[in-house]
Design a protein around this motif. Sequence first.
Motif, mmCIF file in Angstrom:
data_model
loop_
_atom_site.group_PDB
_atom_site.id
_atom_site.type_symbol
_atom_site.label_atom_id
_atom_site.label_comp_id
_atom_site.label_asym_id
_atom_site.label_seq_id
_atom_site.Cartn_x
_atom_site.Cartn_y
_atom_site.Cartn_z
ATOM 1 N N GLY A 735 51.896 25.846 66.109
ATOM 2 C CA GLY A 735 51.094 26.389 65.020
ATOM 3 C C GLY A 735 49.666 25.896 65.057
ATOM 4 N N PHE A 736 48.878 26.396 64.115
ATOM 5 C CA PHE A 736 47.527 25.877 63.946
ATOM 6 C C PHE A 736 47.104 26.075 62.497
ATOM 7 C CE2 PHE A 736 46.772 30.286 65.274
ATOM 8 C CZ PHE A 736 45.876 30.735 64.319
ATOM 9 N N ILE A 737 46.149 25.261 62.104
ATOM 10 C CA ILE A 737 45.572 25.317 60.754
ATOM 11 C C ILE A 737 44.066 25.381 60.895
ATOM 12 C CG2 ILE A 737 45.186 24.020 58.615
ATOM 13 C CD1 ILE A 737 47.903 22.681 59.084
ATOM 14 N N LEU A 738 43.431 26.222 60.082
ATOM 15 C CA LEU A 738 41.989 26.185 59.892
ATOM 16 C C LEU A 738 41.759 25.875 58.419
ATOM 17 C CD1 LEU A 738 42.234 27.823 62.577
ATOM 18 C CD2 LEU A 738 40.185 29.059 61.890
ATOM 19 N N THR A 739 40.983 24.833 58.140
ATOM 20 C CA THR A 739 40.826 24.389 56.762
ATOM 21 C C THR A 739 39.431 23.841 56.512
ATOM 22 O OG1 THR A 739 41.619 22.802 55.103
ATOM 23 C CG2 THR A 739 41.811 22.152 57.413
ATOM 24 N N ARG A 740 38.977 23.985 55.283
ATOM 25 C CA ARG A 740 37.704 23.412 54.878
ATOM 26 C C ARG A 740 37.880 21.989 54.340
ATOM 27 N NH1 ARG A 740 34.084 27.740 54.807
ATOM 28 N NH2 ARG A 740 35.050 29.797 54.481
ATOM 29 N N HIS A 741 39.087 21.429 54.422
ATOM 30 C CA HIS A 741 39.390 20.134 53.817
ATOM 31 C C HIS A 741 39.996 19.193 54.863
ATOM 32 C CE1 HIS A 741 38.862 22.310 50.026
ATOM 33 N NE2 HIS A 741 39.685 23.227 50.516
ATOM 34 N N GLU A 787 49.677 29.689 40.874
ATOM 35 C CA GLU A 787 48.869 30.892 40.657
ATOM 36 C C GLU A 787 47.794 31.072 41.730
ATOM 37 O OE1 GLU A 787 49.684 32.973 38.277
ATOM 38 O OE2 GLU A 787 51.326 31.600 37.768
ATOM 39 N N ALA A 788 47.797 30.227 42.733
ATOM 40 C CA ALA A 788 46.775 30.310 43.778
ATOM 41 C C ALA A 788 46.854 31.650 44.502
ATOM 42 C CB ALA A 788 46.951 29.158 44.770
ATOM 43 N N ASP A 789 45.707 32.111 45.000
ATOM 44 C CA ASP A 789 45.645 33.334 45.808
ATOM 45 C C ASP A 789 46.184 32.989 47.190
ATOM 46 O OD1 ASP A 789 45.072 35.724 46.979
ATOM 47 O OD2 ASP A 789 42.964 35.782 46.396
ATOM 48 N N TRP A 790 47.470 33.219 47.347
ATOM 49 C CA TRP A 790 48.208 32.740 48.529
ATOM 50 C C TRP A 790 48.826 33.950 49.220
ATOM 51 C CZ3 TRP A 790 48.834 28.098 50.979
ATOM 52 C CH2 TRP A 790 49.946 27.924 51.808
ATOM 53 N N LEU A 791 48.288 34.330 50.365
ATOM 54 C CA LEU A 791 48.832 35.436 51.149
ATOM 55 C C LEU A 791 49.769 34.860 52.189
ATOM 56 C CD1 LEU A 791 45.467 37.290 51.925
ATOM 57 C CD2 LEU A 791 46.947 37.594 49.931
ATOM 58 N N GLU A 792 50.945 35.457 52.357
ATOM 59 C CA GLU A 792 51.866 34.922 53.367
ATOM 60 C C GLU A 792 52.743 36.019 53.951
ATOM 61 O OE1 GLU A 792 54.545 31.996 51.874
ATOM 62 O OE2 GLU A 792 55.136 33.169 50.128
ATOM 63 N N VAL A 806 43.185 31.712 49.604
ATOM 64 C CA VAL A 806 41.891 32.322 49.330
ATOM 65 C C VAL A 806 41.368 31.774 48.006
ATOM 66 C CG1 VAL A 806 40.644 34.489 48.976
ATOM 67 C CG2 VAL A 806 42.564 34.399 50.596
ATOM 68 N N VAL A 807 40.113 31.370 47.984
ATOM 69 C CA VAL A 807 39.460 30.870 46.774
ATOM 70 C C VAL A 807 38.197 31.693 46.551
ATOM 71 C CG1 VAL A 807 38.362 28.900 45.661
ATOM 72 C CG2 VAL A 807 40.389 28.550 47.096
ATOM 73 N N ASP A 808 38.137 32.366 45.405
ATOM 74 C CA ASP A 808 36.977 33.198 45.061
ATOM 75 C C ASP A 808 36.684 34.216 46.161
ATOM 76 O OD1 ASP A 808 36.651 31.797 42.676
ATOM 77 O OD2 ASP A 808 35.321 30.327 43.608
ATOM 78 N N ASP A 809 37.771 34.866 46.638
ATOM 79 C CA ASP A 809 37.675 35.910 47.670
ATOM 80 C C ASP A 809 37.137 35.394 48.999
ATOM 81 O OD1 ASP A 809 38.778 38.016 46.261
ATOM 82 O OD2 ASP A 809 36.867 38.588 45.360
ATOM 83 N N ARG A 810 37.171 34.097 49.193
ATOM 84 C CA ARG A 810 36.719 33.496 50.449
ATOM 85 C C ARG A 810 37.870 32.693 51.033
ATOM 86 N NH1 ARG A 810 32.074 28.910 51.437
ATOM 87 N NH2 ARG A 810 31.399 29.603 53.494
ATOM 88 N N ALA A 834 33.324 32.419 58.289
ATOM 89 C CA ALA A 834 31.874 32.546 58.100
ATOM 90 C C ALA A 834 31.531 33.562 57.012
ATOM 91 C CB ALA A 834 31.220 32.945 59.415
ATOM 92 N N LYS A 835 32.504 34.362 56.615
ATOM 93 C CA LYS A 835 32.241 35.387 55.607
ATOM 94 C C LYS A 835 32.251 34.797 54.203
ATOM 95 C CE LYS A 835 33.903 39.552 57.954
ATOM 96 N NZ LYS A 835 34.734 40.770 57.796
ATOM 97 N N GLN A 836 31.342 35.264 53.374
ATOM 98 C CA GLN A 836 31.302 34.823 51.983
ATOM 99 C C GLN A 836 32.372 35.509 51.139
ATOM 100 O OE1 GLN A 836 29.380 32.311 50.710
ATOM 101 N NE2 GLN A 836 28.873 32.024 52.887
ATOM 102 N N GLN A 837 32.864 36.659 51.631
ATOM 103 C CA GLN A 837 33.886 37.379 50.880
ATOM 104 C C GLN A 837 34.747 38.170 51.853
ATOM 105 O OE1 GLN A 837 32.340 39.933 47.826
ATOM 106 N NE2 GLN A 837 34.333 40.356 46.938
ATOM 107 N N LEU A 838 36.069 38.039 51.691
ATOM 108 C CA LEU A 838 36.991 38.780 52.538
ATOM 109 C C LEU A 838 37.039 40.245 52.109
ATOM 110 C CD1 LEU A 838 40.042 36.346 52.818
ATOM 111 C CD2 LEU A 838 38.314 36.807 54.555
ATOM 112 N N GLU A 839 37.098 41.121 53.109
ATOM 113 C CA GLU A 839 37.291 42.538 52.839
ATOM 114 C C GLU A 839 38.776 42.854 52.859
ATOM 115 O OE1 GLU A 839 35.016 44.570 55.786
ATOM 116 O OE2 GLU A 839 33.200 43.380 55.399
ATOM 117 N N ASP A 840 39.113 44.044 52.356
ATOM 118 C CA ASP A 840 40.525 44.437 52.322
ATOM 119 C C ASP A 840 41.118 44.458 53.733
ATOM 120 O OD1 ASP A 840 40.412 44.655 49.605
ATOM 121 O OD2 ASP A 840 40.125 46.839 49.589
ATOM 122 N N ALA A 841 40.333 44.917 54.697
ATOM 123 C CA ALA A 841 40.821 44.977 56.079
ATOM 124 C C ALA A 841 41.092 43.575 56.622
ATOM 125 C CB ALA A 841 39.810 45.692 56.965
ATOM 126 N N ASP A 842 40.294 42.601 56.166
ATOM 127 C CA ASP A 842 40.518 41.226 56.593
ATOM 128 C C ASP A 842 41.852 40.713 56.069
ATOM 129 O OD1 ASP A 842 37.994 41.185 57.796
ATOM 130 O OD2 ASP A 842 37.028 40.497 55.949
#
Length: 921
Positions: A735-741, A787-792, A806-810, A834-842
Amino acid sequence: MNLSQTPIAIAVATTQTTCPYCGVGCGVSASMKQDGSIGIKGDELHPANQGRLCVKGSALGETVDLDGRLLYPKMRGADGNMRRVAWDEALDTVASTFSAIVAEHGPDAVALYVSGQLLTEDYYIANKLMKGYIGSANIDTNSRLCMSSAVAGHKRAFGEDLVPLAYEDLELADMVVLVGSNAAWCHPILFQRIARIKETKPHAKLVVIDPRRTATCELADLHLPVKAGTDVWLFNGLMSYLAHRGARDNAFIEAHTNGLNEALAVADADCADPATVARICKVDLADLLAFYEAFAGTEKVVTGFSMGVNQSSAGTDKVNSIINCHLITGRIGKPGMGPFSITGQPNAMGGREVGGLANMLAAHMDLDNAVHRDIVQGFWASPRIADQPGYKAVDLFRAIEDGRVKAVWVMATNPMVSLPDADLVRRALEKCELVVSSDIIEKTDTNAFAHVLLPALGWGEKDGTVTNSERRISRQRSFLLAPGEARPDWEIICDVARRMGFDGFHFDGPHAIFDEHARLSAHRNGEPEAAVGGAAKSRRVFSLAGLAGIGKPQYDALQPIQWPVQRLSDGSVVGTARVLEDLRFTHADGRARFVATVPRNPANQTSDEFPLVLNTGRVRDQWHTMTRTGKSATLANHIPESFIDIHPQDALLYGVREGGLARISSRWGAMVARVQHGGGIPRGSVFVPIHWNDQSASDARVGALVNPVVDPVSGEPEFKHTPVAIEEFRVAWHGFILTRHELALDDITHWTRVQGRDFTRFELAGRSNITDHAAWARKLLGVDDPEADWLEYEDLTDGTYRAVHVVDDRIDMCIFMSARPDLPSRSWLAGLFAKQQLEDADRVGLLVGQPIEKGADAGPTVCSCFGVGRNTICDAIRSKGLKEVGEVTACLKAGGNCGSCVPEIKKLLVEIKTVDAAEVA
């Protein structure tokens, strides 16, 4: 870069300085940008690089932030924890403990272990303290690990450690031979000079001698993939061939050399028959003869050699076998010809000038020469002078483990990662009474064992000189203020010396130290001295006489200059492009020496238990133990984790799979890394890079495996020949993780940390069976909000799981897991961060595990300078019908800066042409 921690600029004006990485010694123009970042470009006026920089040099601005910096002195308390202390307390502790140990056990009970990362002024002061005041030669350097065999070979042949050539000789040569040098990756700017020569001189030839087919071979007219450890057979065979095919220069030999008969007798005994040499070296006989004939028939030949020659238990003999071939043909001391040691570190040469090795004195003087000892001691007015060699690097840490050395001060290096048998280093540091470390980074593998940490200045903050592979002295200039309480290394050493009661350590800046260094180089240089067997001269080629008396303004304005340096009658100062043009060598009789080099196999051979040979070395975009380059997202993109390069047939034989994990082990240690088939490794060998450590990976210190046997003359270790075994490292999932923390990964079986531009990436593998992926992933990532914006997405049939927070669409964090190692593209996901906001396609792409939009995945980075990925290059080649590297560069810029990716682009062009032809057929 974290701008909140960006060092404050002294001035906005551009500063001319020197790159701190390899021995090419490129000039750098550094300036502050309006956003506070550092602007880096090549210095067009510096003769070493003429404005070019490799990707490591270009990315220097990404490495000068204060993340992870050691900013204040620290000491380990009784509870084992480090605490911040005042400089006085730290320095008093170091000085008093060193003094007490010397008083009780003698001067040889303490030691310094220094580095080619130090500036010459730092090196000089460390050497002066240890040899002239403490009175022991127990000061050695990590340069022992890369170029000490070259030093020993030069001294045996020439009487002094002399590199005869200049870089311009590569351009004047009609044939360049690179031996054990992947210059395309390790010395890219020098390699690009060679590449340009081939463009302007079509008749010029490049021969590469290397067991691996490296990126350098892509430009070669001939590649000789010699069996590891057989270089002496190859060059003894060449010497014999030259001697008996009319290529010897009898007039030069008669007038300027000694020892030919003895050396030639050894060469003829085992290597007179090219067919025998070809069989021993495991190269094609026709290719061997083509090399021999080309060398014999080409007057202007430069033979460049690097780590593949030096890092061997027969390294010094390898060096001398090369030099012998130049001596027998008289190809030395003239433009466009000669043996050329290509140095690994930015100031390995400067360290040699000041006696930084345990068997040397300053200014190219010899520790075992009583006259030289008298010269140095008299000049320093020191209370004593070391009169016998100290412990060389590997032996030094054995002596620490044995208790013979009770205190060690490590400066600007990380021996827990870089030394062979690195677990011995761990045991030694655990037992040592006092471990002091001067460093810029707080958390390193070595610093974990320090009792005292001293914050030093880093590149951009410190001020002094370095000397590159062609003997060119350049200034490293400061353009950033000292962060925290960090101080120059020379100043720290002087403070300790004064606290130990020693005079001679009062300097008002690095210019004053350089002046003393220059004056010592000229002191009593050339006066008659008594020698066994008759009169001799103490003339040393190394001399900075022309710079003696230099003041601060002249030092600040010093332009790159090659030693020896003289001052002319009109007061001007001139350097010397190449030495030995007068054919006067530094041996007592003024002659060069042929050295008889008896071929021998490496000390430890393969066996049923350890059937493979481990070779170690660098990768293109990383440096040493990654304490600096590991901070750069640009540099992490090319090769993000350690690897084991193995031939596909060997992989099948030993049951390991490409992309999977494997464990390699030796008599000394073990490590785990990912398997790859790079295409350039011969059967029976594996290659592993040197850079990864316990801060960047869970178990990837290759130094723990490396054979600690050393060359008997130089003391340089056998990094290129360690018998190892390989086996599959079985895991239940990848596996792999990409995180801002920041994350704690203590419970993960295998991990590698990779620096991204807007995130940190972790490559993972585990052995435990995870029954509830969602709960496990949320706990690991610290997402406990229901209640987190959690896609899985989860597929229980094949163990696939992916989740995105996802936090604030980012995108904030994501984790991807599978039972197989073939996981989605990291480069595509990096673009989403790098995107400030995820699109639906993302969001849809994240769930399906691949980008929805065509072209969104650039693929693994090929050109780090311009961030161009493999997929982008391949798509352009196919869609636009590109045929040449220049066309790719014109279209995408890839390959247009440092050129170190040019060999990879050439391979892609060939691969695509081959695949397309097969599809048509």
